[in-house]
Design a protein around this motif. Structure first.
Motif, PDB file in Angstrom:
ATOM      1  N   LYS A   3     -22.178  29.251 -57.718  1.00  9.54           N
ATOM      2  CA  LYS A   3     -20.820  29.764 -57.578  1.00  9.54           C
ATOM      3  C   LYS A   3     -20.026  28.928 -56.581  1.00  9.54           C
ATOM      4  O   LYS A   3     -20.558  28.493 -55.557  1.00  9.54           O
ATOM      5  CB  LYS A   3     -20.841  31.227 -57.147  1.00  9.54           C
TER       6      LYS A   3
ATOM      7  N   ASP B 220     -14.139  29.213 -52.724  1.00 11.32           N
ATOM      8  CA  ASP B 220     -12.715  28.885 -52.656  1.00 11.32           C
ATOM      9  C   ASP B 220     -12.160  29.265 -51.284  1.00 11.32           C
ATOM     10  O   ASP B 220     -12.496  30.326 -50.741  1.00 11.32           O
ATOM     11  CB  ASP B 220     -11.933  29.607 -53.754  1.00 11.32           C
TER      12      ASP B 220
ATOM     13  N   PRO C 189      -9.715  33.045 -52.128  1.00 17.15           N
ATOM     14  CA  PRO C 189     -10.153  33.658 -53.394  1.00 17.15           C
ATOM     15  C   PRO C 189      -9.016  34.245 -54.228  1.00 17.15           C
ATOM     16  O   PRO C 189      -9.122  34.326 -55.447  1.00 17.15           O
ATOM     17  CB  PRO C 189     -11.120  34.758 -52.932  1.00 17.15           C
TER      18      PRO C 189
ATOM     19  N   SER D  21      -7.842  31.755 -56.860  1.00 13.76           N
ATOM     20  CA  SER D  21      -8.896  31.125 -57.668  1.00 13.76           C
ATOM     21  C   SER D  21      -8.404  30.747 -59.062  1.00 13.76           C
ATOM     22  O   SER D  21      -8.817  29.733 -59.626  1.00 13.76           O
ATOM     23  CB  SER D  21     -10.110  32.050 -57.775  1.00 13.76           C
ATOM     24  N   GLN D  22      -7.529  31.571 -59.630  1.00 17.71           N
ATOM     25  CA  GLN D  22      -7.001  31.259 -60.964  1.00 17.71           C
ATOM     26  C   GLN D  22      -6.174  29.976 -60.940  1.00 17.71           C
ATOM     27  O   GLN D  22      -6.209  29.180 -61.889  1.00 17.71           O
ATOM     28  CB  GLN D  22      -6.159  32.421 -61.488  1.00 17.71           C
TER      29      GLN D  22
ATOM     30  N   MET E 150      -6.723  27.498 -58.845  1.00 18.09           N
ATOM     31  CA  MET E 150      -7.720  26.431 -58.736  1.00 18.09           C
ATOM     32  C   MET E 150      -8.338  26.121 -60.091  1.00 18.09           C
ATOM     33  O   MET E 150      -8.615  24.963 -60.408  1.00 18.09           O
ATOM     34  CB  MET E 150      -8.818  26.818 -57.747  1.00 18.09           C
ATOM     35  N   ASP E 151      -8.565  27.152 -60.909  1.00 19.02           N
ATOM     36  CA  ASP E 151      -9.148  26.946 -62.240  1.00 19.02           C
ATOM     37  C   ASP E 151      -8.291  26.017 -63.092  1.00 19.02           C
ATOM     38  O   ASP E 151      -8.806  25.224 -63.877  1.00 19.02           O
ATOM     39  CB  ASP E 151      -9.314  28.285 -62.966  1.00 19.02           C
TER      40      ASP E 151
ATOM     41  N   ILE F  78     -15.352  28.044 -61.473  1.00 17.91           N
ATOM     42  CA  ILE F  78     -15.765  28.833 -60.315  1.00 17.91           C
ATOM     43  C   ILE F  78     -17.241  29.186 -60.386  1.00 17.91           C
ATOM     44  O   ILE F  78     -17.881  29.475 -59.382  1.00 17.91           O
ATOM     45  CB  ILE F  78     -14.894  30.109 -60.199  1.00 17.91           C
TER      46      ILE F  78
ATOM     47  N   ARG G 244     -11.675  24.023 -53.160  1.00 22.95           N
ATOM     48  CA  ARG G 244     -12.845  24.601 -53.836  1.00 22.95           C
ATOM     49  C   ARG G 244     -14.047  23.728 -53.549  1.00 22.95           C
ATOM     50  O   ARG G 244     -13.984  22.501 -53.684  1.00 22.95           O
ATOM     51  CB  ARG G 244     -12.614  24.722 -55.337  1.00 22.95           C
TER      52      ARG G 244
ATOM     53  N   GLN H 240     -17.777  23.078 -54.840  1.00 22.37           N
ATOM     54  CA  GLN H 240     -18.612  23.351 -56.010  1.00 22.37           C
ATOM     55  C   GLN H 240     -19.386  22.088 -56.377  1.00 22.37           C
ATOM     56  O   GLN H 240     -19.061  20.982 -55.916  1.00 22.37           O
ATOM     57  CB  GLN H 240     -17.732  23.816 -57.186  1.00 22.37           C
TER      58      GLN H 240
END
Length: 642
Positions: free
Chosen positions: A462, A465, A468, A471-472, A474-475, A482, A552, A554
Motif C-alpha cells: 500500500k 500518501d 490521504p 489520494s484520488q 494522486m491517482d 495506491i 506518494r 510506493q
C-alpha cells in the motif's frame, strides 16, 4: 520585391546574431547567477541578526591580487564582496532552486532562492572546486599582504579547466590513500603500475570538465531549442517518438527560475513525469466548456489569479492533446486576468508534443480542432522547431519504418515486415511481452485475470500518501496505484528511472522471482537484461495548486501483462506485443509501435495496414513547418557563404 528580400536577409542576420549571443550565454562556463539573495548576519551564539532581502541580485566569482576567491553580489547601485575562505554550502534544495552559503569568517550566510536549478548547481560546483584547488596552493600570509605593493585588481574567475580537475582528482586519491595511477575504475581491467594522469585518460579538455561537473549532454538540435527558450521566445518544439522531447523539457525547466515557471501537461501522468500539474489545474477554468465570461470569473478567484499573475514562463507538455477551443479561451483568460493585452498576457510559452501522435479529445458533436489551427497559436507562437535525431531506436531500418507509419504511410514492403513480426519469439528470462491495447477495459481484464491464475495469495503493498484526502488526485497524476498486489512470477514494469546505467529505466520489463525474508518483504525482480534487483519504495511529488505539494511513496512498478496505448506514451519497452484490430484514432498505431526499442523485440498479432492513419491537417502543418525550416536554413547558408 528586392526590398522585401533585403528586409528578410536583415532579419535572418539578426536571428543568427541573436542565436550566437544566446548560445554563448547558455553554454558559457562562467559561473554567474541571477536570483533572490537574503544576506543574514549570524551572531556568536548562532542567533540571527540583521537580515536584508535583495531581488534580482547578480552573483559572480572573482579573484583578487592575492588569488583569493570572492563572491561578488551586484544589487543595483550596491555591491557586496566576500572573500571565500571557510565556507559551508547547504544544497539539499538545489533542485528547487534554493541553497545557503555560510561564510564563517564573516559570520554571514547567503540564502539563495528562485535560481534556475541547473545554473545554481553549476555555480556551487565551480565555487567548491575552485576553493579546493586554492586550498592546495600556498596561501599568502597576512604580513606579506600588508607589505605587498601589488596593485589592487579584481578579475572574474576562469571556468573550470582540465588542470583544475586533475588537481581535484589527485586530492581525492590522496584522501582515499590510493596511490596515484593505481586506481581501478569500476568495469575496467586493472591498470599497469604507473602514474596515469586524468588528461591521459580523457584527452579532450572539455570532456574532462564535463565529466567532473556532470554536465548535461544535449544534441545540437536540443541546444538550439534551449537557447531559444533562454532568449525569451514563445516556441513549440516537436519530433518523432524517441527524439528526447521529455528529456529536453526537463532541462528547459531546470534552466528557468522556479518561482515564475509553471510546468504543466495535458494529462496527469505526463505532468507527474516533469514534476508539474495538469494545464487544467493551473488554469482554474475546469473543462473550459462554460462561456468565456464564466471562465474569466473562475480564473479571477483570488488563488487562481495569483497563479496566473506570478507565472512568467508556462511549459505545456503533450500540447497535441489540448483541444484548440480550450486553448483559445486560455489565451483570452490570460490577457484579462493578468491585465496585459500582449499575446497570452505576456507569458512566455514553451510547448512540447507531437501532433502526429494522439490527438485532442473532443466531443462527438464537434469537429476536432488542433491548437495550431487557432488564431491564438498564430498570434502567440514565434518559433516552431523539430527534433529529428532518434535516441530510443538504433536500428536504421526500424527508424525508417516508424517514420513512414508516423506520416500515415504503409507500403507493402513495410506491411509485410510488420505482419511477419507475429512469429517473433520475444520472451526472455521468464519475462513475457507486454500487450498494448487500445481500450483500458481490456488492460484491466488481462492484468486481473493473469494475476488470479498464479498460485498462492498475493502480497499487498500500500502507498503512503502525504495527504490521504487527496489520494484520488494522486491517482490521476501518479503512474503507480495506491495499492499493488504481487505474487511470484508476476509480470511487472518499472514506472520510474531507478538505475539508468544498468538499464533499470521507466518501462524496463521484469518478473517477480521472490520476496525478501523480512517485515517489509520487498519484491525481488529479474529484468530482461538478466539483472536481479530488490525493488525499494520511491516517492512521487506533484503540485496540487496554490503552491501546495503532495507526495506518494510506493513501489515504482505496475502489472505489465497489458497496458493501454495511451498510458504507454513516453515509455520505452523491452518487449511488446501489440493488438491493433481496434485502433480508433489517427496516430494510435504509431504510438504503440514506437514504444519498442527494436524490431526483434516487437510482435504484432493482427497487423492490418488500414490501422495506419495520420490526420491530413496535421500532415499539412508539419509539411509547412519543414518548408519554413528549409527556407531559413537556405538563407542562413547563403549568408554564411557571403
Amino acid at each position: 520585391m528586392w526590398m522585401l528580400l533585403l528586409i528578410l536577409c536583415y532579419l535572418l542576420v539578426c536571428l543568427v546574431k541573436n542565436f550566437r549571443m544566446v548560445f554563448s550565454v547558455v553554454n558559457s562556463e562562467s559561473p554567474e547567477l541571477t536570483c533572490t539573495v537574503v544576506i543574514e548576519v549570524i551572531g556568536q551564539t548562532g542567533s540571527t541578526g540583521k537580515r536584508n532581502v535583495y531581488q534580482n541580485a547578480f552573483l559572480s566569482l572573482y579573484r583578487n591580487e592575492f588569488r583569493d576567491i570572492l563572491i561578488k553580489i551586484d544589487i543595483g547601485n550596491s555591491v557586496f564582496k566576500y572573500i571565500v575562505d571557510d565556507m559551508t554550502i547547504h544544497k539539499r534544495f538545489v533542485k528547487d532552486g534554493k541553497a545557503t552559503i555560510y561564510l564563517k569568517n564573516y559570520q554571514v550566510q547567503l540564502m539563495l532562492s528562485n535560481c534556475p536549478p541547473s545554473k545554481l548547481s553549476y555555480f556551487l560546483k565551480i565555487l567548491s572546486a575552485k576553493l579546493k584547488c586554492l586550498n592546495n596552493e600556498v596561501k599568502v600570509k597576512v604580513q606579506q599582504r600588508l607589505l605587498s605593493d601589488k596593485p589592487k585588481c579584481l578579475e572574474q574567475i576562469s571556468p573550470l579547466t582540465s588542470k583544475d580537475v586533475n588537481i581535484l582528482q589527485n586530492i581525492s586519491k590522496l584522501k582515499e590513500n590510493i596511490p596515484l595511477g593505481l586506481e581501478t575504475p569500476k568495469g575496467t581491467r586493472k591498470r599497469k603500475r604507473e602514474q596515469i594522469t586524468y588528461e591521459e585518460e580523457y584527452p579532450k579538455k572539455h570532456v574532462i570538465v564535463q565529466k567532473y561537473l556532470n554536465v548535461v549532454q544535449l544534441t545540437t538540435e536540443q541546444k538550439h531549442v534551449l537557447n531559444a527558450v533562454v532568449s525569451g521566445k514563445n516556441l513549440f518544439f516537436t519530433g518523432s517518438a524517441g527524439t528526447g522531447k521529455s528529456y529536453l523539457l526537463k532541462q528547459i525547466i531546470n534552466a528557468l527560475p522556479p518561482n515564475h515557471t509553471v510546468a504543466t501537461a495535458s494529462t496527469g501522468i505526463a505532468a507527474c513525469q516533469i514534476g508539474g500539474i495538469t494545464l487544467h489545474s493551473f488554469a482554474g477554468i475546469g473543462s473550459g466548456s462554460c462561456s468565456l465570461e464564466q471562465c474569466i470569473k473562475q480564473a479571477q478567484r483570488k488563488e487562481v489569479a495569483q497563479q496566473w499573475r506570478r507565472c512568467r514562463h508556462l511549459v505545456v507538455d503533450e500540447i497535441s492533446m489540448v483541444d484548440g477551443r480550450y486553448f483559445q479561451k486560455l489565451e483570452k483568460v490570460a490577457r484579462v486576468v493578468r491585465n496585459n493585452d500582449k499575446p497570452f498576457g505576456g507569458i512566455q510559452l514553451i510547448f512540447c508534443g507531437d501532433f502526429l501522435q494522439l490527438p485532442p479529445v473532443s466531443k462527438s458533436n464537434e469537429n476536432r480542432l488542433f491548437c495550431f489551427q487557432t488564431s491564438a497559436w498564430k498570434k502567440c507562437i514565434q518559433i516552431n522547431m523539430e527534433l529529428t535525431e532518434v535516441k530510443r531506436q538504433k536500428d536504421l531500418r526500424f527508424i525508417n519504418i516508424l517514420n513512414n507509419i508516423r506520416l500515415g504511410s504503409c507500403p507493402d514492403t513495410i506491411a509485410n515486415i510488420l505482419a511477419s513480426s507475429s512469429d517473433h519469439q520475444i520472451e526472455k528470462n521468464g519475462i513475457k511481452a507486454t500487450r498494448l491495447c487500445t481500450h483500458k477495459e481490456d488492460v484491466d481484464y488481462i492484468n486481473r485475470s493473469q494475476l488470479q491464475e498464479l498460485p498462492g495469495k498475493p502480497k499487498v503493498f500500500k502507498a503512503a500518501d502525504s495527504d490521504p484526502s487527496l489520494s484520488q488526485l494522486m491517482d490521476k497524476h501518479c503512474p503507480v496505484s495506491i495499492s499493488i498486489e504481487l505474487k511470484q512470477d508476476t509480470q511487472i514494469m518499472l514506472t520510474k528511472n531507478v538505475d539508468v546505467q544498468h538499464g533499470l529505466v521507466n518501462g524496463a520489463r521484469g518478473v517477480v522471482v521472490g520476496f525478501e525474508n523480512n517485515i517489509e518483504g520487498l519484491p525481488i525482480v529479474k529484468f530482461m537484461s538478466g539483472a536481479k534487483e530488490t525493488i525499494h519504495y520511491e516517492k512521487w511529488t506533484i503540485k496540487a495548486g496554490s503552491g501546495i505539494s503532495i507526495s506518494r511513496r510506493q513501489l515504482p512498478i505496475k502489472l505489465a501483462w497489458a497496458m493501454s496505448i495511451h498510458k504507454s506514451q513516453g515509455m520505452t519497452l523491452d518487449c511488446v506485443e501489440i493488438s491493433l484490430s481496434r485502433v480508433f484514432e489517427c496516430g494510435q498505431a504509431y504510438v504503440a509501435l514506437s514504444r519498442a526499442q527494436r524490431l526483434d523485440g516487437l510482435r504484432i498479432i493482427d497487423f492490418d495496414s488500414k490501422c495506419v492513419r495520420a490526420d491530413p491537417d496535421v500532415l499539412k502543418f508539419y509539411s509547412q513547418l519543414q518548408k519554413n525550416y528549409m527556407l531559413v536554413q537556405s538563407h542562413l547558408d547563403n549568408h554564411l557563404r557571403l
